[in-house]
Design a protein around this motif. Structure first.
Motif, PDB file in Angstrom:
ATOM      1  N   LEU A  12       0.986  -1.115   0.000  1.00  0.00           N
ATOM      2  CA  LEU A  12       0.053  -0.013   0.135  1.00  0.00           C
ATOM      3  C   LEU A  12       0.889   1.100   0.033  1.00  0.00           C
ATOM      4  O   LEU A  12       0.441   2.236  -0.521  1.00  0.00           O
ATOM      5  CB  LEU A  12      -0.950   0.053   1.270  1.00  0.00           C
ATOM      6  CG  LEU A  12      -2.150  -1.028   1.090  1.00  0.00           C
ATOM      7  CD1 LEU A  12      -2.947  -0.994   2.648  1.00  0.00           C
ATOM      8  CD2 LEU A  12      -2.968  -0.401  -0.074  1.00  0.00           C
ATOM      9  N   SER A  13       2.116   1.192   0.546  1.00  0.00           N
ATOM     10  CA  SER A  13       2.976   2.310   0.581  1.00  0.00           C
ATOM     11  C   SER A  13       3.296   2.646  -0.649  1.00  0.00           C
ATOM     12  O   SER A  13       3.758   3.907  -0.896  1.00  0.00           O
ATOM     13  CB  SER A  13       4.044   2.227   1.614  1.00  0.00           C
ATOM     14  OG  SER A  13       4.775   1.253   1.117  1.00  0.00           O
ATOM     15  N   ARG A  41       1.397   2.122  -3.248  1.00  0.00           N
ATOM     16  CA  ARG A  41      -0.124   2.584  -3.909  1.00  0.00           C
ATOM     17  C   ARG A  41      -0.414   1.378  -4.485  1.00  0.00           C
ATOM     18  O   ARG A  41      -1.003   1.336  -5.768  1.00  0.00           O
ATOM     19  CB  ARG A  41      -0.132   3.623  -4.872  1.00  0.00           C
ATOM     20  CG  ARG A  41       0.568   4.947  -4.109  1.00  0.00           C
ATOM     21  CD  ARG A  41       0.230   5.254  -2.528  1.00  0.00           C
ATOM     22  NE  ARG A  41      -0.933   5.734  -2.378  1.00  0.00           N
ATOM     23  CZ  ARG A  41      -1.414   5.483  -1.121  1.00  0.00           C
ATOM     24  NH1 ARG A  41      -0.515   5.244   0.057  1.00  0.00           N
ATOM     25  NH2 ARG A  41      -2.490   5.827  -0.837  1.00  0.00           N
ATOM     26  N   ASP A  81      -4.003   3.338   6.321  1.00  0.00           N
ATOM     27  CA  ASP A  81      -2.684   4.203   5.544  1.00  0.00           C
ATOM     28  C   ASP A  81      -2.358   5.243   6.334  1.00  0.00           C
ATOM     29  O   ASP A  81      -1.114   5.696   6.265  1.00  0.00           O
ATOM     30  CB  ASP A  81      -3.227   4.520   4.344  1.00  0.00           C
ATOM     31  CG  ASP A  81      -2.168   4.890   3.414  1.00  0.00           C
ATOM     32  OD1 ASP A  81      -1.235   4.621   3.184  1.00  0.00           O
ATOM     33  OD2 ASP A  81      -2.639   6.148   2.683  1.00  0.00           O
ATOM     34  N   PRO A 131      -5.109   4.297  -5.130  1.00  0.00           N
ATOM     35  CA  PRO A 131      -4.097   3.442  -5.585  1.00  0.00           C
ATOM     36  C   PRO A 131      -3.609   3.594  -7.030  1.00  0.00           C
ATOM     37  O   PRO A 131      -4.363   4.236  -7.824  1.00  0.00           O
ATOM     38  CB  PRO A 131      -4.655   2.065  -5.425  1.00  0.00           C
ATOM     39  CG  PRO A 131      -6.230   2.209  -5.729  1.00  0.00           C
ATOM     40  CD  PRO A 131      -6.484   3.653  -5.210  1.00  0.00           C
ATOM     41  N   ARG A 132      -2.307   3.321  -7.194  1.00  0.00           N
ATOM     42  CA  ARG A 132      -1.775   3.529  -8.753  1.00  0.00           C
ATOM     43  C   ARG A 132      -2.138   2.012  -9.429  1.00  0.00           C
ATOM     44  O   ARG A 132      -2.057   2.054 -10.646  1.00  0.00           O
ATOM     45  CB  ARG A 132      -0.564   3.928  -8.828  1.00  0.00           C
ATOM     46  CG  ARG A 132      -0.273   5.371  -8.063  1.00  0.00           C
ATOM     47  CD  ARG A 132       1.058   5.922  -8.187  1.00  0.00           C
ATOM     48  NE  ARG A 132       1.467   6.018  -9.663  1.00  0.00           N
ATOM     49  CZ  ARG A 132       2.639   6.200 -10.105  1.00  0.00           C
ATOM     50  NH1 ARG A 132       3.558   6.494  -9.076  1.00  0.00           N
ATOM     51  NH2 ARG A 132       3.137   6.180 -11.340  1.00  0.00           N
TER      52      ARG A 132
END
Length: 520
Positions: free
Chosen positions: A336-337, A339, A369, A424-425
């Motif tokens: 998650l860091s 994304r 997050d 998110p990416r």
């Protein structure tokens, strides 16, 4: 088809929950020796109708008759005593007990005040034999596949001399051979005179096994039809109340984007990424704004790849690069860091928290997050929740309703909203449309196409190959826990993918097609 007396009939059934009329004067009937499919979008009232029939809910109005006699069930036990049994999508058995113990649980024969285990195993063997199932009654249930567990659950249901057998999404996690075996058992029960209520979102299966179809929409009865008299396109239109052109629109938009990735460097690259016993080393690039479909049979390694990419499982070979830089994801939070967000195929166990509200479910990823000591301001959370309720058309539009009370399609929308809230990416979606209706499926597919058009990368996993082809710019094909092809979606067909999956099966791996990659 000659008409007979209905074994079960529901007339003028209505039931209301706070703010929602779940059923509105609905009628429904089941005939002996017939498979009857109950169809409708998520939220149409199917689950509520089943719960009325099984005694979980008492209707506000209406009459239920069984074999012509009026009944009023005060609980599931009374419904079962009347001969109505249910096998749910999530097999509700005990994996740590034997097959015989599961079949006879609560109904074991006793001798001298204790359970007669020999008689228990004998009775279980008889029930399995009646269904022509070659399953060892003494074997541990957890050692069997989900398909076998489904069949054991059916054997258990027949132990009460069922007049009615309700099968709620029984094929959602089964492959083609397992579905065929299940259908053989269904036909056997049908021939013995059991009335079978079959609920599925797979139209091909509905038309293969069903004699009759009832359609619900928004809690109302649309109609009852003989399957042979109802065209598939007519069924879809009755379910959603409009023509389903949106899927064609989605595919047209994807095809317009088939020029491939424009970035020089992939957003995420898997290089020799593997995990012993789970998946052989894989190479895969995902570019910005690209939808990469993962196709393959159950057990091919699709989910295993998703779990490694998202940090749920750790690889023991290879590496992950994010924009050309090596990263090591030991946990999903580490992913998650960067994304990268993952939506699991197991919506109930690894996705939603049924006991929390829509608002609280949506906030989970964003709060994690931010860190648990930096609470999201309530005003901001309310605004965010309302925005996603409106954007994704989550119904009912109540942020305080428990997610466990929503339909499957709306639960999936809440889960998607949770991940979208953290921007998110790369969004990894594992079976995001499994077990939901045609209308909700179209909405989610349209959302995926919109996200990609706006620059988000998506890895999309689905057992429905048509869905993979509709959405994907590129298709990675898995077989036997290894990637055997990586193909641009230029006029690919389902037969093309099946051919790649089948090629070399049982033969030399040197026959496998060479993976083709989109050049960077």
């Amino acid at each position: 088809m000659a008409e007979r007396n209905a074994v079960v009939e529901l007339n003028d059934i209505s039931i209301t929950f706070p703010g929602v009329k779940a059923l509105d004067s609905v009628g429904f009937r089941l005939f002996p020796g017939e498979v009857h499919s109950l169809m409708g979008e998520n939220g149409a009232g199917k689950s509520t109708l089943i719960k009325v029939l099984t005694g979980v809910y008492s209707p506000d109005t209406g009459v239920i008759t069984v074999d012509g006699e009026r009944v009023a069930f005060s609980g599931p036990a009374e419904s079962q005593a009347a001969g109505i049994s249910t096998v749910y999508q999530e097999v509700n058995l005990l994996a740590n007990l034997t097959v015989a113990e599961n079949i006879m649980l609560g109904r074991e024969p006793h001798r001298f005040g204790v359970v007669d285990w020999r008689a228990t195993r004998k009775r279980a063997a008889e029930l399995l034999s009646d269904l022509h199932l070659d399953i060892d009654p003494s074997s541990l249930l957890g050692d069997h596949s989900l398909a076998v567990q489904q069949l054991v659950a059916i054997a258990r249901a027949t132990n009460v001399q069922a007049k009615v057998l309700i099968l709620d999404e029984p094929t959602s996690s089964l492959d083609a051979d397992e579905v065929a075996e299940l259908f053989r058992v269904i036909r056997s029960l049908k021939e013995s005179g059991v009335a079978i209520l079959f609920v599925s979102h797979f139209l091909d299966q509905v038309y293969e096994i069903s004699d009759r179809i009832t359609v619900l929409r928004n809690g109302k009865l649309i109609g009852e039809y003989l399957t042979g008299d109802l065209l598939r396109i007519d069924l879809v239109q009755k379910m959603i109340g409009k023509e389903l052109a949106v899927l064609d629109d989605i595919q047209s938009r994807v095809q317009e984007e088939q020029s491939g990735a424009t970035a020089d460097v992939p957003f995420v690259s898997a290089i020799g990424l593997g995990r012993k016993g789970a998946i052989e080393p894989v190479d895969l690039d995902v570019y910005e704004g690209e939808v990469v479909g993962i196709a393959g049979l159950l057990g091919s390694g699709r989910t295993e790849l998703a779990r490694i990419l998202s940090g749920v499982d750790r690889p023991d070979s290879g590496e992950i690069q994010v924009e050309g830089r090596g990263r090591r994801f030991r946990t999903p939070r580490a992913a998650l860091s960067s994304r990268i967000a993952y939506s699991s195929e197991n919506r109930r166990a690894e996705g939603i928290v049924a006991e929390l509200s829509v608002r609280d479910n949506l906030a989970l990823a964003l709060q994690a997050d931010r860190g648990w000591f930096r609470r999201i301001p309530r005003k901001r959370l309310d605004e965010l929740t309302q925005s996603y309720i409106e954007t994704l058309q989550i119904r009912p539009a109540n942020p305080d309703i428990l997610v466990g009370n929503l339909s499957g399609g709306n639960q999936q929308k809440v889960l998607l909203a949770r991940w979208l809230a953290i921007a998110p990416r790369l969004l990894i979606l594992d079976e995001p449309t499994r077990g939901i209706d045609v209308g909700a499926k179209a909405e989610i597919q349209k959302l995926v196409a919109n996200l990609a058009e706006n620059g988000m990368s998506v890895v999309f996993i689905s057992a429905e190959l048509e869905e993979v082809l509709r959405l994907s710019n590129r298709v990675a094909i898995m077989r036997d826990r290894r990637m055997v092809a990586d193909l641009p979606n230029r006029d690919l067909t389902v037969d093309d993918i099946l051919g790649v999956i089948a090629e070399g099966a049982g033969g030399d791996e040197s026959d496998a097609p060479t993976a083709e990659r989109i050049p960077s």
